[in-house]
Design a protein around this motif. Structure first.
Motif, PDB file in Angstrom:
ATOM      1  N   ASP A   1      13.844   8.130  20.096  1.00  0.00           N
ATOM      2  CA  ASP A   1      13.517   7.328  18.927  1.00  0.00           C
ATOM      3  C   ASP A   1      14.160   7.910  17.674  1.00  0.00           C
ATOM      4  N   GLU A   2      15.039   7.152  17.071  1.00  0.00           N
ATOM      5  CA  GLU A   2      15.708   7.554  15.820  1.00  0.00           C
ATOM      6  C   GLU A   2      16.276   8.968  15.922  1.00  0.00           C
TER       7      GLU A   2
ATOM      8  N   ILE B   1      18.144   4.302  23.087  1.00  0.00           N
ATOM      9  CA  ILE B   1      18.107   4.970  21.788  1.00  0.00           C
ATOM     10  C   ILE B   1      17.761   3.933  20.730  1.00  0.00           C
ATOM     11  N   THR B   2      16.865   4.282  19.832  1.00  0.00           N
ATOM     12  CA  THR B   2      16.691   3.402  18.672  1.00  0.00           C
ATOM     13  C   THR B   2      17.443   4.026  17.498  1.00  0.00           C
ATOM     14  N   THR B   3      17.942   3.191  16.641  1.00  0.00           N
ATOM     15  CA  THR B   3      18.623   3.711  15.455  1.00  0.00           C
ATOM     16  C   THR B   3      18.608   2.635  14.369  1.00  0.00           C
TER      17      THR B   3
ATOM     18  N   SER C   1       9.593   1.886  17.481  1.00  0.00           N
ATOM     19  CA  SER C   1       8.819   3.094  17.847  1.00  0.00           C
ATOM     20  C   SER C   1       7.572   2.706  18.624  1.00  0.00           C
ATOM     21  N   THR C   2       6.963   1.592  18.237  1.00  0.00           N
ATOM     22  CA  THR C   2       5.757   1.130  18.945  1.00  0.00           C
ATOM     23  C   THR C   2       6.098   0.835  20.401  1.00  0.00           C
ATOM     24  N   LEU C   3       7.235   0.186  20.610  1.00  0.00           N
ATOM     25  CA  LEU C   3       7.634  -0.141  21.981  1.00  0.00           C
ATOM     26  C   LEU C   3       7.732   1.140  22.817  1.00  0.00           C
ATOM     27  N   PHE C   4       8.346   2.166  22.259  1.00  0.00           N
ATOM     28  CA  PHE C   4       8.472   3.433  23.000  1.00  0.00           C
ATOM     29  C   PHE C   4       7.099   4.041  23.283  1.00  0.00           C
TER      30      PHE C   4
END
Lengths: 340, 237
Positions: B155-156, B184-186, B41-44
């Motif tokens: 994000d998620e 996408i992060t998951t 999330s920080t990266l985004f």
């Protein structure tokens, strides 16, 4: 600030009659003596007769104008009134009395303004409002005084058994000073709500609060203050005194700070004088959260637009319990871009 | 194309992202795996320019040009669309108020509203009292209101979302992101069942430690957890 013509046009489009204008200290021009509603110049000899037995504030004015509105038992009416000053340095003194008799229902829409050229005017008012048994009085006031106006109203309200008094008080345009602390007493089962939406501009000094005395059993009072601070000095002393059995009181203040200067001072006072009363207060003062600004920026809005939208949301939230016509006026004021 | 070069970010002197290198080509669909708190999330948020993070090294480029000095909304104008893990609720600001900002008429977006089933949210405060799935649907809608978005950062998207909503969100995304880049992060992987990704990356403690085939990496994580990735990373060193 709006021109008088625009103002009158704005305020006359909601289909309400009759329409009262109090200009400087000139006497009320139009009087009405109908069965349901009587509107009289406060200096009319009949006024003394009608107000016999009512406990009134002392009239300390020498030169003044004003009205008596008397709504007969069981009647319903909506009345627009306007306070106007047209001369610089002028001190307008207004002595008003409203009596809403038993089971009657009155909505008052009041606008206050001065002409664009008027500087350093003062508006003083002594107002007594009487709400009869099971009657309702909704008092809506939208200010549009000048930037150098000073406004000092003294308002006393008495609500009899089962009656309801609501005050919706909006000050959005800049004004130099306001000191307004209405005092309200409630009999058994009576209810009062004082709601305000105030913009405190840089250079303004605003002292806007109120006191509700819950005298009767089951009476209830709320003082809800919403403030957008643009750098002025805002103070709110709100007091609720619970004497009646099972009476309830609530004080709430939300303030959003948009400027590094200025101050917001909120003093809630709750006095419980009976073990059965219930009272509460909430207050929230702070600047707009960075998280909210960044969220809206991530929706493509620049920082200024994001802030404007959040303030608009704050305003929407503040006025959601106010009458639709007041909300419409506020939306119009916002759309004029006086602040945004 | 979005390129991240040697990106290192610190908070209070502590590295939270370290030497990140990532290149997402136009139209590429990438998934970023990693346990909670690893820095996804920080990266985004750093890519978006949020939170005023201290970037001590590296660069973020869109089509070869650095965006580090751009504001959040300027990055959106350059084509990055972002949905955070948690939607932000703003008192008194309704979804239709936001729509007004883009001067978009209801009829113009009626299809999207129906497809995401968000009609009932229009006159409610944004993200107020919504379930996880409802928030994601609303956020996808707001993303669709932005013009010229070429890269989605989601994000998620599947966390806190029930199966029915995953299905709906995946179908909508398939239709709307065909020509767009996607990251996408998951950590649940649910969305992979419905949505084919081109590449995958694993992030641990602020570093990207692995890249490869999305399904293979996910199967590996499922079988041994992120502990397996940690051990694998150690072996590489």
């Amino acid at each position: 600030m709006m021109q008088l013509e625009d103002f009158l046009e704005n305020y006359s489009n909601v289909g309400m009659n009759p329409y009262i204008v109090l200009n400087d200290n000139a006497p009320l021009l139009m009087e009405t003596t109908e069965k349901d509603v009587q509107i009289l110049n406060i200096k009319n000899k009949l006024v003394e007769k009608y107000l016999k037995g009512f406990k009134l504030q002392e009239n300390t004015f020498k030169d003044y104008t004003g009205y008596l509105i008397l709504l007969a038992k069981g009647s319903h009416s909506s009345i627009q009134t306007c306070f106007l000053t047209s001369k610089s340095g002028f001190e307008q003194n207004v002595r008003n009395v409203i009596v809403v008799e038993e089971d009657a229902n009155l909505d008052i829409f009041t606008g206050c303004l001065s002409n664009d050229h008027v500087k350093s005017n003062t508006h003083n008012a002594i107002t007594d409002l009487f709400v009869g048994k099971n009657a309702t009085l909704t008092f809506n006031m939208i200010h549009s005084w000048g930037k150098t106006s000073k406004v000092f109203p003294k308002t006393v309200v008495h609500v009899e058994e089962g009656g309801t008094f609501t005050s919706n008080y909006v000050v959005w345009d800049k004004v130099e000073e306001i000191r307004s602390n209405p005092k309200i007493t409630l009999d058994r089962g009576a209810k009062a709500v004082i709601q305000s939406l105030i913009c405190s501009h840089s250079g303004s000094k605003l002292d806007i609060g109120g006191k509700i005395s819950l005298l009767g059993s089951g009476s209830s009072g709320e003082i809800l203050s919403n403030v957008v601070s643009q750098g002025g000095k805002y103070k709110s002393m709100s007091e609720i005194v619970g004497k009646g059995e099972n009476s309830r009181g609530h004080i709430e203040c939300d303030a959003v700070l948009l400027s590094k200067s200025g101050s917001v001072e909120v003093v809630p006072v709750l006095k419980a004088k009976n073990s059965t009363v219930q009272m509460s207060h909430e207050a929230s003062i702070g600047k707009i959260s960075k998280e909210e600004i960044e969220y809206l920026q991530s929706k493509g809005l620049d920082e200024k637009k994001a802030q404007d939208l959040i303030v608009k949301g704050f305003v929407n939230n503040s006025v959601k319990k106010m009458p639709e016509s007041v909300i419409e006026k506020i939306e119009e004021m916002l759309s004029h871009g006086s602040m945004f | 194309m979005i390129t991240i070069k040697n990106l290192t970010v610190e908070v209070e002197g502590k590295k939270i992202l370290e030497d990140i290198n990532l290149k997402i080509k136009n139209g590429e669909k990438a998934v970023l795996f990693g346990p909670n708190g690893c820095g996804k999330s920080t990266l985004f948020r750093v890519i978006m320019g949020m939170n005023s993070y201290n970037i001590v090294k590296g660069d973020i480029l869109i089509d070869g040009k650095s965006i580090l000095k751009k504001t959040i909304n300027q990055r959106v104008d350059l084509g990055i669309g972002y949905i955070a893990q948690k939607g932000v609720s703003i008192k008194g600001v309704k979804l239709e108020d936001l729509m007004e900002q883009y001067e978009i008429e209801y009829d113009d977006v009626k299809k999207k509203i129906d497809s995401l089933g968000i009609e009932e949210f229009l006159d409610r405060d944004i993200n107020y009292n919504l379930s996880g799935g409802e928030t994601k649907r609303l956020e996808l809608f707001t993303l669709s209101l932005l013009k010229n978005i070429s890269t989605y950062l989601l994000d998620e998207l599947d966390s806190g979302v029930d199966l029915e909503n995953i299905d709906r969100i995946s179908k909508y995304l398939k239709n709307t992101s065909k020509k767009k880049s996607l990251i996408i992060t998951t950590h649940t992987g649910s969305i992979l069942k419905e949505f084919k990704m081109d590449s995958a990356y694993v992030m641990l403690n602020g570093k990207i430690v692995c890249e490869g085939n999305p399904i293979e990496i996910w199967e590996c994580i499922k079988s041994g957890g992120y502990e397996k990735c940690v051990n694998c990373d150690r072996r590489k060193k």
